[in-house]
Design an enzyme around this catalytic site. Sequence first.
Site, PDB file in Angstrom:
ATOM      1  N   ARG A  55      -0.542   2.797  10.154  1.00 41.92           N
ATOM      2  CA  ARG A  55      -1.255   2.205   9.606  1.00 41.92           C
ATOM      3  C   ARG A  55      -1.184   0.859   8.840  1.00 41.92           C
ATOM      4  O   ARG A  55       0.320   0.845   8.685  1.00 41.92           O
ATOM      5  CB  ARG A  55      -1.467   3.097   8.816  1.00 41.92           C
ATOM      6  N   THR A  56      -1.797  -0.507   8.466  1.00 43.90           N
ATOM      7  CA  THR A  56      -1.517  -1.289   7.276  1.00 43.90           C
ATOM      8  C   THR A  56      -1.124  -0.562   5.824  1.00 43.90           C
ATOM      9  O   THR A  56      -1.484  -0.232   5.372  1.00 43.90           O
ATOM     10  CB  THR A  56      -3.069  -1.956   7.293  1.00 43.90           C
ATOM     11  N   LEU A  57       0.361  -1.189   6.234  1.00 44.26           N
ATOM     12  CA  LEU A  57       0.890  -1.182   4.176  1.00 44.26           C
ATOM     13  C   LEU A  57       1.021  -1.927   3.716  1.00 44.26           C
ATOM     14  O   LEU A  57       0.838  -2.131   2.354  1.00 44.26           O
ATOM     15  CB  LEU A  57       2.288  -0.090   4.300  1.00 44.26           C
ATOM     16  N   LEU A  83       1.044  -1.265   0.134  1.00 47.04           N
ATOM     17  CA  LEU A  83       0.091  -0.187   0.153  1.00 47.04           C
ATOM     18  C   LEU A  83       1.219   0.942  -0.024  1.00 47.04           C
ATOM     19  O   LEU A  83       1.912   1.422   0.662  1.00 47.04           O
ATOM     20  CB  LEU A  83      -0.702  -0.101   1.623  1.00 47.04           C
ATOM     21  N   ASN A  89      -6.134   2.499   6.172  1.00 49.30           N
ATOM     22  CA  ASN A  89      -5.451   1.800   7.170  1.00 49.30           C
ATOM     23  C   ASN A  89      -6.493   0.374   7.092  1.00 49.30           C
ATOM     24  O   ASN A  89      -7.228   0.378   7.842  1.00 49.30           O
ATOM     25  CB  ASN A  89      -5.556   1.818   8.473  1.00 49.30           C
TER      26      ASN A  89
END
Lengths: 272, 254
Positions: free
Chosen positions: B31-33, B9, B135
């Site tokens: 946050r989710t990458l 991401l 996220n």
Amino acid sequence: MFRNQYDTDVTTWSPTGRLFQVEYAMEAVKQGSAAIGLRSRSHVVLASVNKAQSELSSHQRKIFKVDDHIGVAIAGLTADGRVLSRYMRSESINHSFTYESPLPVGRLVVRLADKAQVCTQRSWKRPYGVGLLVGGLDESGAHLYYNCPSGNYFEYQAFAIGSRSQAAKTYLERRFESFNESSREDLIKDAILAIRETLQGETLKSSLCTVSVLGVDEPFHFLDQESIQKVIDTFEKVPEEEEDGGEAEAEAAAAPTEQGGAGDQDVAPMEM
Amino acid sequence: MLLILWGVLIQFTIPIDNGDALKNAEADSQRTLYPYVTGTSIVAIKYKDGVLMASDMGGSYGSTLRYKNIERVKAIGKHSLLGASGEISDFQEILRYLDELVLNDNMWDDGNSLGPKEVHNYLTRVMYNRRNKFNPLWNTLVLGGVKNGEIYLGMVSMIGVSFEDNHVATGFGNHLARPILRDEWRADLSFEDGVKLLEKCMRVLLYRDRSAINKLQIAKITEEGVTVSQPYSLKTFWEFQAFHNPTAGAQGSW
């Protein structure tokens, strides 16, 4: 109810364990014009008397659509009623948005009751001065609830609130056992007859009442004047036609409409 | 601007000064990458009495098949089954959200209960909202269930795309299993035929998806409730002529 030293605040108990402000709020409900609800297994009918401030003004709206499957009739401070209807619509639509599914009426009613309870326990608030007859559907079928300013709610087969509602309640008490199995048409007829009880002699016309229906395969909607008048015509005879004698619909010939003019709330309604 | 490039991401922001760059790095840790431990395909079909959902039990750590006992299909409430591919920790987080949802639903104790349609839409809202905050929960979810005789099967992706169908699959399953299902699925499949069909799909995935392992579970949901099978393996056949001497046409290759 008389004034006493414990009734100034909603946060003051009386020595006998009463909250007078809450009880006064319930009095306000009794001042509003009548609203009636009845339910069968699959349908709920809400009806109200159209009261207008004067001949010049239009009548107050007392029945509101909350969602396709929920309607509410109010009695008391209509301004409070409008605000609570808006709250109910909001809750209903938020639930629909998140779950793509209708909010079960039982859950809406609990949220409404909790909201009312808050106002009975804050010194800077006052109880809502409106009683709500909430009719709606959930998984187990049709339901009718009465929400009180006190924060209590009860489920009913049929109920009436507002002024002269006792006459309607007496009528309903005699018939309620058959309501569960009633057809939609019979339920509507019973609602209009119950409304007639509260009118105490005034000739029942479709312009005097508002009737709404909702059911398992029928979204909430109001009946138009014509349909209401048709139902009225099946049991009301116009005074001039009295001489025509007993029609097929033997029920309630013209005589009762004249008798009802006694004006005394405790007169037992005539046999139907 | 959100971009998923090679499974990562990426957010395009131009730092105005060094302070922003630092802020960005910090913000990134919130946050989710990219996903770390992932599950591969889920394949699910409607059949005569309800829904069948198959998944293997593998959790990959990049190209390593690190975990071999992960249950990627779980029961939700009385009426639903949830299967997930993608980041396993996000799946566990989703299970926690749903646990709370089901708990609150039960606490009403009023004869109403959340059906698969409601759970599917709730998940769609959650996934889409997370995506909007940059996220995401890095999963593709499959939601199946039966309530009051109505059989329901739907899917939600990590960006909030959601839909219902008679058969769904995630990841590689979309490319390898769905063509088989499009040809061979019927509305009146019996339980045995449904399982056979799913096993056919899972076998193809086992041969061709490098993140698949030969240890699968098939879960079934009907009006009566949920059953998840014990893990088992599929029989495979490696004696095809082409595999016997694969480098015959190109000496020196492997």
